[in-house]
Design an enzyme around this catalytic site. Sequence first.
Site, PDB file in Angstrom:
ATOM      1  N   PHE A 172      22.506  34.821  23.371  1.00 51.97           N
ATOM      2  CA  PHE A 172      21.926  33.664  23.803  1.00 51.97           C
ATOM      3  C   PHE A 172      22.613  32.530  24.057  1.00 51.97           C
ATOM      4  CE2 PHE A 172      17.553  35.632  22.700  1.00 51.97           C
ATOM      5  CZ  PHE A 172      16.643  34.824  23.810  1.00 51.97           C
ATOM      6  N   ASN A 206       9.738  26.366  11.899  1.00 52.74           N
ATOM      7  CA  ASN A 206       9.935  26.969  13.421  1.00 52.74           C
ATOM      8  C   ASN A 206       9.303  28.195  13.488  1.00 52.74           C
ATOM      9  OD1 ASN A 206      11.875  27.222  15.640  1.00 52.74           O
ATOM     10  ND2 ASN A 206      11.801  29.344  14.616  1.00 52.74           N
ATOM     11  N   GLU A 207       8.419  28.167  14.563  1.00 52.77           N
ATOM     12  CA  GLU A 207       7.735  29.296  14.998  1.00 52.77           C
ATOM     13  C   GLU A 207       6.726  29.843  14.007  1.00 52.77           C
ATOM     14  OE1 GLU A 207       9.854  31.996  17.565  1.00 52.77           O
ATOM     15  OE2 GLU A 207      10.857  30.357  18.875  1.00 52.77           O
ATOM     16  N   TRP A 265      18.777  26.792  23.957  1.00 52.34           N
ATOM     17  CA  TRP A 265      18.942  27.898  22.888  1.00 52.34           C
ATOM     18  C   TRP A 265      19.581  28.877  23.408  1.00 52.34           C
ATOM     19  CZ3 TRP A 265      17.846  27.928  17.822  1.00 52.34           C
ATOM     20  CH2 TRP A 265      18.124  29.258  17.103  1.00 52.34           C
ATOM     21  N   GLU A 273      20.586  37.891  16.091  1.00 49.69           N
ATOM     22  CA  GLU A 273      19.157  37.778  16.721  1.00 49.69           C
ATOM     23  C   GLU A 273      18.095  38.568  16.199  1.00 49.69           C
ATOM     24  OE1 GLU A 273      18.207  35.561  19.226  1.00 49.69           O
ATOM     25  OE2 GLU A 273      20.048  34.841  19.205  1.00 49.69           O
ATOM     26  N   TRP A 274      18.009  38.416  14.924  1.00 53.87           N
ATOM     27  CA  TRP A 274      16.916  39.073  14.136  1.00 53.87           C
ATOM     28  C   TRP A 274      16.653  40.443  14.499  1.00 53.87           C
ATOM     29  CZ3 TRP A 274      15.956  35.225  10.893  1.00 53.87           C
ATOM     30  CH2 TRP A 274      16.240  33.897  11.328  1.00 53.87           C
ATOM     31  N   TYR A 293       9.797  30.349  26.506  1.00 56.14           N
ATOM     32  CA  TYR A 293      10.703  31.239  27.266  1.00 56.14           C
ATOM     33  C   TYR A 293      10.324  31.926  28.541  1.00 56.14           C
ATOM     34  CZ  TYR A 293      13.798  30.787  23.282  1.00 56.14           C
ATOM     35  OH  TYR A 293      14.643  30.501  22.170  1.00 56.14           O
ATOM     36  N   HIS A 295      13.207  28.459   8.774  1.00 51.35           N
ATOM     37  CA  HIS A 295      13.336  29.104   9.901  1.00 51.35           C
ATOM     38  C   HIS A 295      13.261  30.559   9.664  1.00 51.35           C
ATOM     39  CE1 HIS A 295      15.017  28.986  14.459  1.00 51.35           C
ATOM     40  NE2 HIS A 295      14.670  30.299  14.087  1.00 51.35           N
ATOM     41  N   GLU A 328      13.311  24.699  21.986  1.00 52.21           N
ATOM     42  CA  GLU A 328      14.191  26.102  22.457  1.00 52.21           C
ATOM     43  C   GLU A 328      13.903  26.329  23.959  1.00 52.21           C
ATOM     44  OE1 GLU A 328      14.125  29.452  19.900  1.00 52.21           O
ATOM     45  OE2 GLU A 328      13.980  28.401  18.057  1.00 52.21           O
ATOM     46  N   GLN A 360      20.703  32.832  11.170  1.00 55.05           N
ATOM     47  CA  GLN A 360      21.376  33.494  12.307  1.00 55.05           C
ATOM     48  C   GLN A 360      22.792  33.194  12.550  1.00 55.05           C
ATOM     49  OE1 GLN A 360      18.039  32.026  15.159  1.00 55.05           O
ATOM     50  NE2 GLN A 360      18.913  33.730  16.060  1.00 55.05           N
TER      51      GLN A 360
END
Length: 509
Positions: A481, A203-204, A465, A472-473, A346, A158, A416, A56
Amino acid sequence: ISPSLLYLFSLATLLAVVTGTGTPSQEVHPSHYATTFNKSLFPKDFLFGIGSSAYQVEGASNIDGRGPSIWDTFTKQHPEKIWDHSSGNIGADFYHRYKSDIKIVKEIGLDSYRFSISWSRIFPKGKGEVNPLGVKFYNNVINEILANGLIPFVTLFHWDLPQSLEDEYKGFLSSKVVKDFENYADFVFKTYGDRVKHWVTLNEPFSYALYGYNGGTFAPGRCSKYAGNCEYGDSSTEPYIVAHNLILSHAAAAKLYKTKYQAHQKGNIGATLVTHYFEPHSNSAADRVAASRALDFFFGWFAHPLTYGHYPQSMISSLGNRLPKFSKEEVELTKGSYDFLGVNYYSTYYAQSAPLTTVNRTFYTDIQANVSPLKNGAPIGPATDLNWLYVYPKGIHSLVTHMKDVYKNPIVYITENGVAQSRNDSIPISEARKDGIRISYHDNHLKFLLQGIKDGANVKGYYAWSFSDSYEWDAGYTLRFGIIYVDFKDNLRRYPKYSALWLQKFLLK
């Protein structure tokens, strides 16, 4: 100008110096920052940090020996899947600006900087030959973080898998990835572990498995035809296979760290999970069960194996033989394979019971729940510019309480938490910096988090975050963000948003 205003503008002044932006504007009214809610209310050893990830922010995607990742390939081959048809080739150019960015983190008064290592910058082909310039870059970043009195909080993976491993054996669809990830982790621990004491393996993994293999909106872009616009894939099985190999990769790297490095390096290792919290759509027993099942599918999918060595019973019941099984050895390897859990939170959604279907199966039909931020047309909290993110700060309290009650009260870092605003280049930067929604978002989430700590949750840190606006992907550069504004139209210059100045005040800097 009053001394208090000068105090508030110390960050803005620094930014003007390090980014060449000249005299900062001084329209910020100090009343924005008058608050008795601040850092002093949290435990003394509590870490306040801010985060980023390699693809990112780094840019420099094809220089100094970095090999391509699946995100380089995905954005090149499927620009139509990215909202603005962009890529992370430039990001926020952290690769060339890490010194000034890290200085800003220090100036805000934060304790820690969270970043990820690009696997293909270290091993361009995912394994084998090491790229010395990549190794040097992360040495420089870590040393710069430490030189600024900050704590590095480092993620190994990530989402940016080396493309070579995707080509060779389809990446995380194959169990071959486990050994390659373990070897990559081994090199990173050996090289940087003398200075890094907080390691995140993944990550995630939820996002990687779901969006990459259920809907195909993330790299590598696989899904069933009925689930999305993909050339290859099977949404009924592949997300679960990929998740299984992610879990085993984490467990292998964690065991390696604990047996080979932890005693003398004296660091800790964990994984970062993401979830919404879920509230029942109604008070019916079926909806209460649906909310619990949704949390199992989003969070327990990973938290359960990492804590107990097996998947949640609700997943086993729903999925049957589509859910991979852990061998006895894998149960022992996986169970208790972390010192802490990172959590990305979030928003909160409602869950309403739904029947199990046997046709066109996807993750979302397997949950047997309709999940939505809306109930009878009314949102669970204020809407934001990001279509899935509704503001519900109470959910962070509910989530850390759930972890305390269900997962043995682990050490937790909120890795995050943040909110996005749409990019609008037509408004002046002086206006774009006014992000009151972000101030209230962090302020309210921190208040509910503090209550969770008082209620017994073992939370040790909070990472906002994100540091800067970045890539952003699948949303490309259409969302912001960051607490630091990046001018994508003018040499990626940095400007503090009001949230950065609020955070500085909150941290008593």
